[in-house]
Design a protein around this motif. Sequence first.
Motif, PDB file in Angstrom:
ATOM      1  N   ASN A  53       0.823  -1.244   0.130  1.00 39.45           N
ATOM      2  CA  ASN A  53       0.104  -0.002   0.092  1.00 39.45           C
ATOM      3  C   ASN A  53       0.869   1.197   0.112  1.00 39.45           C
ATOM      4  O   ASN A  53       0.654   2.152  -0.471  1.00 39.45           O
ATOM      5  N   SER A  57       0.964   3.757  -3.281  1.00 36.35           N
ATOM      6  CA  SER A  57       0.532   4.900  -3.182  1.00 36.35           C
ATOM      7  C   SER A  57       1.812   6.107  -3.387  1.00 36.35           C
ATOM      8  O   SER A  57       1.294   7.087  -4.177  1.00 36.35           O
ATOM      9  N   ALA A 119      -4.908   2.349  -2.188  1.00 36.35           N
ATOM     10  CA  ALA A 119      -3.720   2.911  -2.422  1.00 36.35           C
ATOM     11  C   ALA A 119      -3.496   3.854  -3.671  1.00 36.35           C
ATOM     12  O   ALA A 119      -2.753   4.817  -3.516  1.00 36.35           O
ATOM     13  N   SER A 127      -2.663   5.190   3.391  1.00 33.88           N
ATOM     14  CA  SER A 127      -2.587   3.538   2.886  1.00 33.88           C
ATOM     15  C   SER A 127      -1.942   2.927   3.648  1.00 33.88           C
ATOM     16  O   SER A 127      -2.423   1.684   3.592  1.00 33.88           O
TER      17      SER A 127
END
Length: 227
Positions: A53, A57, A119, A127
């Motif tokens: 994540n 992100s 994300a 995230s």
Amino acid sequence: MNKYTERIYNGIWKENPIFVQMLGLCPTLAVTTSAINGLGMGLSTTAVLVAANLLISVLRNVIPDRVRLPGEIVVVASLVTVVDMLMEGFVPSLYSALGIYIPLIVVNCIILGRAESYAMKNKPLVSAFDGIGMGLGFTIALVLIGAFRELLGAGTIFGMQILPSSFQPISIFILAPGAFFVLAALTAIQNKLKLPCATNGSVKKGKVTGCNGDCLHCSGHDQAKGE
């Protein structure tokens, strides 16, 4: 409740990937022959979830849209390889017990689902907290299922004797059918208590929070046609 604690609460309770969304059932049913196996699988998946994540992100504005999914898979596969090698080196007994299901974290729909739905649309820190929440929810679910199966199938939890030695273990619970029995019992309890679950089709404030598998007659389907 700030957005970071809300992400953790959301993953553990409100949108628990196992008990609410019914995702990632393949490793759930396969590795939960004991509580320690469930804990090991849950924590390794959590580590991948958080790192995936966070990285996805950070890279969300760099990865071209046309290769978005392949890019996410490459990130997840790289992280799973690292986790796989670390587990083989530091916890070989657990690594042997989990077997092929560690590399298969790559295709766990929880990880790809959070990467794609959260994300890719949010900032790195929140995230990462989303990954922590979902990972903890997944871990708690695996430990609970593993503990029930181990208790009924061997009379122990985390290898510690809980039930008296006179107890006759119900060996089917540590076999494949036992996973389905325990999951079905927990799901039935959820439905009885009217807790959010993908099997009860519960609807709150006009939003579908569960799925009963009948898309044609789903209330969400009717709402979509009306819009």
